[in-house]
Design an enzyme around this catalytic site. Structure first.
Site, mmCIF file in Angstrom:
data_model
loop_
_atom_site.group_PDB
_atom_site.id
_atom_site.type_symbol
_atom_site.label_atom_id
_atom_site.label_comp_id
_atom_site.label_asym_id
_atom_site.label_seq_id
_atom_site.Cartn_x
_atom_site.Cartn_y
_atom_site.Cartn_z
ATOM 1 N N HIS A 168 16.227 11.459 -8.439
ATOM 2 C CA HIS A 168 17.371 11.922 -7.644
ATOM 3 C C HIS A 168 18.486 12.358 -8.599
ATOM 4 O O HIS A 168 18.908 11.587 -9.473
ATOM 5 C CB HIS A 168 17.909 10.803 -6.755
ATOM 6 C CG HIS A 168 17.011 10.428 -5.607
ATOM 7 N ND1 HIS A 168 15.875 11.135 -5.243
ATOM 8 C CD2 HIS A 168 17.107 9.411 -4.713
ATOM 9 C CE1 HIS A 168 15.319 10.554 -4.188
ATOM 10 N NE2 HIS A 168 16.039 9.508 -3.852
ATOM 11 N N CYS A 205 17.968 4.264 -2.849
ATOM 12 C CA CYS A 205 17.582 4.866 -4.135
ATOM 13 C C CYS A 205 18.646 5.784 -4.741
ATOM 14 O O CYS A 205 18.756 5.871 -5.967
ATOM 15 C CB CYS A 205 16.254 5.598 -3.986
ATOM 16 S SG CYS A 205 16.115 6.580 -2.493
ATOM 17 N N THR A 223 0.805 -1.230 0.000
ATOM 18 C CA THR A 223 0.000 0.000 0.000
ATOM 19 C C THR A 223 0.836 1.278 0.000
ATOM 20 O O THR A 223 0.304 2.364 -0.218
ATOM 21 C CB THR A 223 -0.911 0.017 1.251
ATOM 22 O OG1 THR A 223 -0.084 -0.279 2.391
ATOM 23 C CG2 THR A 223 -2.017 -1.021 1.143
ATOM 24 N N VAL A 230 6.384 2.820 -2.543
ATOM 25 C CA VAL A 230 7.101 1.859 -3.383
ATOM 26 C C VAL A 230 6.160 0.717 -3.776
ATOM 27 O O VAL A 230 6.174 0.244 -4.914
ATOM 28 C CB VAL A 230 8.362 1.341 -2.656
ATOM 29 C CG1 VAL A 230 9.053 0.257 -3.464
ATOM 30 C CG2 VAL A 230 9.329 2.497 -2.389
ATOM 31 N N SER A 290 -4.497 -2.034 7.298
ATOM 32 C CA SER A 290 -5.002 -2.274 5.936
ATOM 33 C C SER A 290 -5.559 -3.682 5.744
ATOM 34 O O SER A 290 -6.372 -3.906 4.836
ATOM 35 C CB SER A 290 -3.864 -2.071 4.928
ATOM 36 O OG SER A 290 -3.278 -0.804 5.083
ATOM 37 N N ARG A 294 17.600 17.026 0.491
ATOM 38 C CA ARG A 294 16.223 16.865 -0.015
ATOM 39 C C ARG A 294 15.822 18.169 -0.701
ATOM 40 O O ARG A 294 16.029 19.260 -0.136
ATOM 41 C CB ARG A 294 15.280 16.569 1.147
ATOM 42 C CG ARG A 294 13.893 16.183 0.731
ATOM 43 C CD ARG A 294 13.789 14.771 0.209
ATOM 44 N NE ARG A 294 13.958 13.746 1.235
ATOM 45 C CZ ARG A 294 14.167 12.462 0.958
ATOM 46 N NH1 ARG A 294 14.240 12.029 -0.291
ATOM 47 N NH2 ARG A 294 14.302 11.587 1.938
HETATM 48 P P1 NAP Z 1 5.670 3.958 2.875
HETATM 49 O O1 NAP Z 1 4.990 4.713 1.789
HETATM 50 O O2 NAP Z 1 5.657 4.520 4.240
HETATM 51 O O3 NAP Z 1 5.011 2.453 2.927
HETATM 52 C C1 NAP Z 1 5.299 1.539 3.978
HETATM 53 C C2 NAP Z 1 4.557 0.212 3.777
HETATM 54 O O4 NAP Z 1 4.837 -0.647 4.910
HETATM 55 C C3 NAP Z 1 3.016 0.355 3.723
HETATM 56 O O5 NAP Z 1 2.487 -0.620 2.844
HETATM 57 C C4 NAP Z 1 2.594 0.018 5.158
HETATM 58 O O6 NAP Z 1 1.264 -0.515 5.264
HETATM 59 C C5 NAP Z 1 3.592 -1.057 5.506
HETATM 60 N N1 NAP Z 1 3.720 -1.199 6.957
HETATM 61 C C6 NAP Z 1 3.987 -0.223 7.858
HETATM 62 N N2 NAP Z 1 3.993 -0.730 9.125
HETATM 63 C C7 NAP Z 1 3.721 -2.065 8.989
HETATM 64 C C8 NAP Z 1 3.593 -3.136 9.921
HETATM 65 N N3 NAP Z 1 3.736 -2.952 11.249
HETATM 66 N N4 NAP Z 1 3.302 -4.369 9.439
HETATM 67 C C9 NAP Z 1 3.153 -4.589 8.113
HETATM 68 N N5 NAP Z 1 3.259 -3.590 7.170
HETATM 69 C C10 NAP Z 1 3.548 -2.355 7.619
HETATM 70 O O7 NAP Z 1 7.210 3.685 2.528
HETATM 71 P P2 NAP Z 1 7.926 3.587 1.078
HETATM 72 O O8 NAP Z 1 8.493 4.875 0.664
HETATM 73 O O9 NAP Z 1 7.004 2.852 0.140
HETATM 74 O O10 NAP Z 1 9.182 2.659 1.427
HETATM 75 C C11 NAP Z 1 9.034 1.260 1.670
HETATM 76 C C12 NAP Z 1 10.413 0.653 1.898
HETATM 77 O O11 NAP Z 1 11.215 0.822 0.723
HETATM 78 C C13 NAP Z 1 11.184 1.324 3.049
HETATM 79 O O12 NAP Z 1 11.938 0.354 3.715
HETATM 80 C C14 NAP Z 1 12.072 2.335 2.328
HETATM 81 O O13 NAP Z 1 13.218 2.648 3.058
HETATM 82 C C15 NAP Z 1 12.416 1.557 1.056
HETATM 83 N N6 NAP Z 1 12.774 2.379 -0.102
HETATM 84 C C16 NAP Z 1 12.048 3.488 -0.468
HETATM 85 C C17 NAP Z 1 12.417 4.221 -1.599
HETATM 86 C C18 NAP Z 1 11.676 5.451 -2.057
HETATM 87 O O14 NAP Z 1 12.167 6.109 -2.993
HETATM 88 N N7 NAP Z 1 10.511 5.783 -1.483
HETATM 89 C C19 NAP Z 1 13.496 3.815 -2.344
HETATM 90 C C20 NAP Z 1 14.220 2.668 -1.976
HETATM 91 C C21 NAP Z 1 13.824 1.973 -0.850
HETATM 92 P P3 NAP Z 1 -0.001 0.422 5.677
HETATM 93 O O15 NAP Z 1 -0.386 1.211 4.449
HETATM 94 O O16 NAP Z 1 -1.022 -0.577 6.056
HETATM 95 O O17 NAP Z 1 0.452 1.301 6.801
#
Ligand code: NAP
Length: 354
Positions: A246, A154, A18, A21, A46, A239
């Protein structure tokens, strides 16, 4: 080769489906020739809801109709497919990814949690496909029936793609400054009051990740251990008010200074296994050199080749180091979901999935 014995695509699941990413995974995998998303997991907030209701969809088009009606599951192995992509919040990824690996799943993760473990490949298929040999250690030493493979942070993947072709000249030291998009912080990410008309010269842990992950990615596998690239890398991470993409300015010093035409030549001709095997998500050319004096720019160049190519420009001599240039990549595609999908394509093409 890309269909299983029943003539169907391979079922895949997404942990953290959700989030920012997770949504890019949905978009990137829609219509994928090998993989089909049949299972989505997220937090208890969710779980039990339809994906279309649980995901706070932030991407340009609607969520693909093939996944919109899937019911979100809690992040427990059990009825999930063997191949699992993880876009989990890093605060919970350690335990959840471990549970899936122990239960026999192949976890292809975006999260930072296992990237620097000595037996976990930090994979960029064009650069270090041989690091997949580390997987044998996970089975032999940890006794997992599944595996974990990670993709880099990233900004690290964008920098590593630019440095990989330059290794032939003997990289001695690297100084980089990043201008990183807001989407790199997930959703809702950075408060609009903080980022509008502003630059924030701090991203938690980002500089350390860029420095150590790049050395591991560009390292050599010797006797089952990665010998990290012995180059000093110094990163300044910022940022900036850009939504996606990036941008990184890079200055490099070599063991002995090569001709500029030779540097240009290795950048432009860079290619790897994904291109040779024509993996579905591989850009035809992983590095695009843009000759215009004001490129690359995130708004114009981040989406090139579905966000999977990195763009380089402004190669020139540096009066302090040897050369300097600018590199740009899409942070949630080449820096996250697309990177993981390309990793899974390589893993499958290597015959590593059951
Ligand atoms: P995000 O938008 O905050 O999404 C986090 C996800 O984790 C959501 O699906 C959330 O579900 C789930 N989650 C949170 N707490 C949880 C729990 N206790 N149990 C199970 N699921 C849980 O973060 P994001 O930017 O997509 O990043 C996700 C990962 O990829 C992170 O580790 C980040 O460091 C890494 N990453 C991000 C990027 C980037 O450019 N954004 C790039 C490389 C790597 P709910 O919706 O239900 O809360």
């Amino acid at each position: 080769m890309h269909e299983n014995h029943a003539g169907k695509r391979i079922e895949v699941g997404i942990l953290g489906a959700t989030g920012m990413v997770g949504q890019q995974f949905m978009r990137f995998l829609a219509g994928h020739p090998w993989f089909e998303v049949t299972w989505v997991g997220a937090s208890d907030r969710s779980a039990g809801r339809k994906y279309r209701e649980a995901a706070n969809w932030r991407l340009p088009e609607d969520a693909p109709c093939t996944v919109a009606d899937l019911t979100v599951q809690g992040c427990k192995p059990g009825n999930a497919p063997q191949l699992i992509f993880s876009a989990m919040d890093s605060s919970v990824a350690t335990e959840i990814e471990l549970e899936f690996a122990k239960a026999g799943h192949f976890v292809v993760s975006n999260s930072k949690n296992y990237r620097m473990e000595p037996d976990v490949p930090l994979l960029v298929p064009e650069i270090n496909p041989g690091h997949l040999q580390l997987l044998a250690r996970q089975k032999n030493e940890r006794g997992w029936s599944g595996q974990i493979v990670t993709n880099p942070n990233c900004s690290t993947v964008v920098l590593s793609m630019a440095l990989a072709p330059l290794k032939v000249f003997g990289i001695a030291s690297v100084v980089v400054t990043t201008m990183q998009a807001i989407s790199g912080a997930g959703y809702p990410g950075v408060a609009s009051m903080d980022i509008t008309n502003n630059v924030i010269p701090f991203i938690g842990e980002e500089e350390e990740k860029m420095e150590r992950e790049t050395q591991k990615i560009l390292g050599e596998l010797e006797n089952g251990e990665i010998q990290r690239l012995a180059a000093g890398i110094s990163a300044h991470c910022n940022r900036v008010p850009v939504v996606n993409g990036h941008t990184i300015t890079v200055s490099v010093r070599f063991a002995s200074k090569p001709a500029e035409s030779d540097v240009m030549s290795v950048l432009e001709s860079f290619s790897g296994i994904p291109q040779a095997r024509q993996l579905p998500s591989a850009p035809p050319r992983p590095i695009l050199y843009l000759p215009e004096c004001d490129r690359p720019q995130p708004r114009r160049d981040a989406e090139r080749d579905r966000g999977m190519a990195v763009s380089i420009g402004r190669l020139r001599s540096c009066p302090v180091m040897d050369y300097k240039f600018v590199v740009l990549g899409h942070n949630t595609i080449r820096g996250a979901a697309g990177a993981a999908v390309l990793n899974a394509e390589l893993i499958y093409s290597e015959g590593l999935l059951d």
